[in-house]
Design an enzyme around this catalytic site. Structure first.
Site, short mmCIF file in Angstrom:
data_model
loop_
_atom_site.label_atom_id
_atom_site.label_comp_id
_atom_site.label_asym_id
_atom_site.label_seq_id
_atom_site.Cartn_x
_atom_site.Cartn_y
_atom_site.Cartn_z
N LYS A 13 0.84 -1.21 0.00
CA LYS A 13 0.00 0.00 0.00
C LYS A 13 0.88 1.26 0.00
O LYS A 13 0.66 2.19 -0.77
CB LYS A 13 -0.91 0.03 1.24
CG LYS A 13 -1.71 -1.22 1.46
CD LYS A 13 -2.55 -1.13 2.73
CE LYS A 13 -1.78 -1.05 4.03
NZ LYS A 13 -1.01 -2.28 4.36
N ARG A 88 -9.53 0.90 8.68
CA ARG A 88 -9.28 -0.54 8.84
C ARG A 88 -10.44 -1.24 9.52
O ARG A 88 -10.42 -2.46 9.67
CB ARG A 88 -8.03 -0.79 9.70
CG ARG A 88 -6.79 -0.29 9.07
CD ARG A 88 -5.57 -0.67 9.89
NE ARG A 88 -4.49 0.19 9.43
CZ ARG A 88 -3.25 -0.21 9.25
NH1 ARG A 88 -2.89 -1.44 9.53
NH2 ARG A 88 -2.34 0.62 8.80
N ARG A 127 11.98 -5.92 4.30
CA ARG A 127 11.76 -4.46 4.18
C ARG A 127 12.83 -3.69 4.96
O ARG A 127 13.18 -4.04 6.09
CB ARG A 127 10.39 -4.08 4.71
CG ARG A 127 10.19 -2.57 4.75
CD ARG A 127 8.76 -2.15 4.86
NE ARG A 127 8.10 -2.59 6.07
CZ ARG A 127 6.81 -2.43 6.32
NH1 ARG A 127 6.04 -1.83 5.44
NH2 ARG A 127 6.28 -2.87 7.44
N ARG A 160 11.77 -1.78 10.55
CA ARG A 160 10.75 -1.26 11.45
C ARG A 160 10.64 -2.15 12.67
O ARG A 160 10.79 -3.36 12.58
CB ARG A 160 9.40 -1.21 10.71
CG ARG A 160 9.00 0.20 10.33
CD ARG A 160 7.83 0.25 9.42
NE ARG A 160 6.62 -0.38 9.93
CZ ARG A 160 5.46 -0.35 9.31
NH1 ARG A 160 5.35 0.29 8.15
NH2 ARG A 160 4.40 -0.93 9.81
N ARG A 171 0.13 -9.04 13.24
CA ARG A 171 -0.49 -7.96 12.45
C ARG A 171 -1.33 -8.53 11.31
O ARG A 171 -2.42 -8.03 11.01
CB ARG A 171 0.60 -7.03 11.90
CG ARG A 171 1.23 -6.15 12.97
CD ARG A 171 2.58 -5.60 12.54
NE ARG A 171 2.54 -4.84 11.32
CZ ARG A 171 3.58 -4.71 10.49
NH1 ARG A 171 4.73 -5.32 10.74
NH2 ARG A 171 3.47 -3.98 9.41
P1 AP5 Z 1 5.01 -1.61 1.83
O1 AP5 Z 1 4.64 -0.76 0.69
O2 AP5 Z 1 5.82 -1.02 2.92
O3 AP5 Z 1 3.71 -2.35 2.41
P2 AP5 Z 1 2.47 -1.79 3.21
O4 AP5 Z 1 1.25 -2.45 2.69
O5 AP5 Z 1 2.48 -0.30 3.22
O6 AP5 Z 1 2.79 -2.40 4.63
P3 AP5 Z 1 2.81 -1.81 6.12
O7 AP5 Z 1 3.55 -2.80 6.96
O8 AP5 Z 1 3.31 -0.38 6.16
O9 AP5 Z 1 1.30 -1.82 6.47
P4 AP5 Z 1 0.68 -1.85 7.88
O10 AP5 Z 1 -0.71 -1.60 7.53
O11 AP5 Z 1 0.94 -3.00 8.74
O12 AP5 Z 1 1.50 -0.72 8.68
P5 AP5 Z 1 1.18 0.80 9.01
O13 AP5 Z 1 2.44 1.51 9.06
O14 AP5 Z 1 0.09 1.31 8.15
O15 AP5 Z 1 5.79 -2.90 1.20
C1 AP5 Z 1 6.33 -3.90 2.07
C2 AP5 Z 1 7.67 -4.40 1.48
O16 AP5 Z 1 7.42 -5.06 0.24
C3 AP5 Z 1 8.67 -3.27 1.17
O17 AP5 Z 1 9.96 -3.74 1.44
C4 AP5 Z 1 8.47 -3.01 -0.35
O18 AP5 Z 1 9.67 -2.53 -0.94
C5 AP5 Z 1 8.10 -4.40 -0.84
N1 AP5 Z 1 7.15 -4.39 -1.96
C6 AP5 Z 1 6.07 -3.56 -2.11
N2 AP5 Z 1 5.38 -3.89 -3.23
C7 AP5 Z 1 6.04 -4.96 -3.78
C8 AP5 Z 1 5.81 -5.75 -4.95
N3 AP5 Z 1 4.76 -5.52 -5.76
N4 AP5 Z 1 6.67 -6.76 -5.21
C9 AP5 Z 1 7.73 -7.01 -4.38
N5 AP5 Z 1 8.01 -6.28 -3.26
C10 AP5 Z 1 7.16 -5.27 -2.97
O19 AP5 Z 1 0.56 0.67 10.49
C11 AP5 Z 1 1.40 0.36 11.60
C12 AP5 Z 1 0.57 0.28 12.87
O20 AP5 Z 1 -0.06 1.55 13.11
C13 AP5 Z 1 -0.57 -0.73 12.88
O21 AP5 Z 1 -0.13 -2.03 13.21
C14 AP5 Z 1 -1.48 -0.12 13.95
O22 AP5 Z 1 -0.99 -0.39 15.24
C15 AP5 Z 1 -1.36 1.36 13.67
N6 AP5 Z 1 -2.38 1.83 12.73
C16 AP5 Z 1 -2.14 2.34 11.49
N7 AP5 Z 1 -3.29 2.67 10.89
C17 AP5 Z 1 -4.29 2.36 11.75
C18 AP5 Z 1 -5.70 2.45 11.69
N8 AP5 Z 1 -6.34 2.92 10.61
N9 AP5 Z 1 -6.41 2.04 12.77
C19 AP5 Z 1 -5.80 1.58 13.87
N10 AP5 Z 1 -4.46 1.45 13.99
C20 AP5 Z 1 -3.71 1.85 12.93
#
Ligand code: AP5
Length: 236
Positions: A13, A88, A127, A160, A171
């Protein structure tokens, strides 16, 4: 163009939202990034959110709803935005709709990134994130030019804190357990689109592009979703 990018951790994403920001100028609003910044700054929000994040649990809706509402009110979101990782839950989705409606706006679509858990594990284990600017890499799929250093500013890359194996599994479990009702909410009024997120980054980008008009075209027409190259999600 007002879009949500939804999907499990590691689905890509943030990578795709970053591309749309760089190439189309759309604000990339990532609740995870905003929360991590609040934790680093030790704000009241950060102190309340940090324990949930460390465990890989969702932060309470009310905390996240408020930071998104404030961010969407900023001037750069007037012509559209991409929300990455919000909503979410069903409750967050309803709050977002109400908040946009009160400003005379509407979410165009939620793009659901679909991907198997074993692919997610490989992505998150590899990552690496720039410790200064937050640019995201992967040791195999998106490596930096110089090992361990950010291409943009040369700062060291790091993992991270929530990318350890146990927290990753937790997660993913949280996503699979809690996000279904939100997905059904968007499916019910035909705002749900889905992209196969197991393909290469550029292919996914091009698929999502099928929905997005070029910024110069959007100046002359109301933003709308164009169903090109990506399929509406089938009913379950
Ligand atoms: P990346 O693009 O980083 O993936 P992502 O989907 O953004 O993954 P996240 O881990 O950031 O999502 P998340 O939802 O768990 O974390 P967030 O920070 O939002 O890609 C991942 C890897 O794959 C990278 O190395 C990239 O280079 C590689 N890659 C990407 N696309 C690829 C492809 N097509 N092919 C090959 N490789 C590829 O949230 C963190 C925490 O915050 C949550 O756990 C929660 O505690 C809190 N939080 C955030 N939002 C909310 C909410 N709305 N409600 C409640 N709590 C929340």
């Amino acid at each position: 163009m007002n879009f949500v990018f939804a999907g499990p951790p590691g689905a890509g994403k943030g990578t795709q939202a970053g591309l749309f920001h760089a190439r189309h100028g759309l604000p990339h609003i990532c609740t995870g990034d905003m929360l991590r910044q609040a934790v680093r700054d030790a704000t009241g929000l950060g102190k309340r959110a940090s324990e949930y994040m460390r465990r890989g649990d969702l932060v309470p809706d009310a905390l996240v709803d408020e930071i998104v509402r404030a961010r969407l009110a900023e001037p750069d979101c007037g012509d559209g935005f991409i929300l990455d990782g919000y909503p979410r839950t069903l409750e967050q989705a309803r709050v977002l709709d109400a908040s946009l409606a009160s400003a005379g706006r509407r979410l165009d679509a939620a793009v659901l990134f679909t991907i198997r858990d074993d692919v997610l594990l490989t992505r998150l284990a590899g990552r690496r994130v720039c410790s200064r600017c937050g640019m995201t890499y992967h040791v195999e799929y998106r490596p930096p030019r110089a090992a361990g250093r950010c291409d943009v500013d040369g700062a060291p890359l790091a993992q991270r804190k929530d990318d350890d194996a146990d927290t990753i599994r937790h997660r993913i479990g949280v996503f699979r357990e809690l996000t279904g009702p939100m997905v059904e909410y968007y499916r019910a009024d035909r705002r749900l689109l889905q992209a196969n997120a197991e393909r290469p980054i550029q292919q996914i980008y091009e698929e999502i592009c099928g929905f997005i008009e070029a910024p110069e075209q959007r100046q002359h027409s109301r933003a709308r979703v164009r169903p090109i190259g990506i399929r509406p999600a089938p009913a379950v």
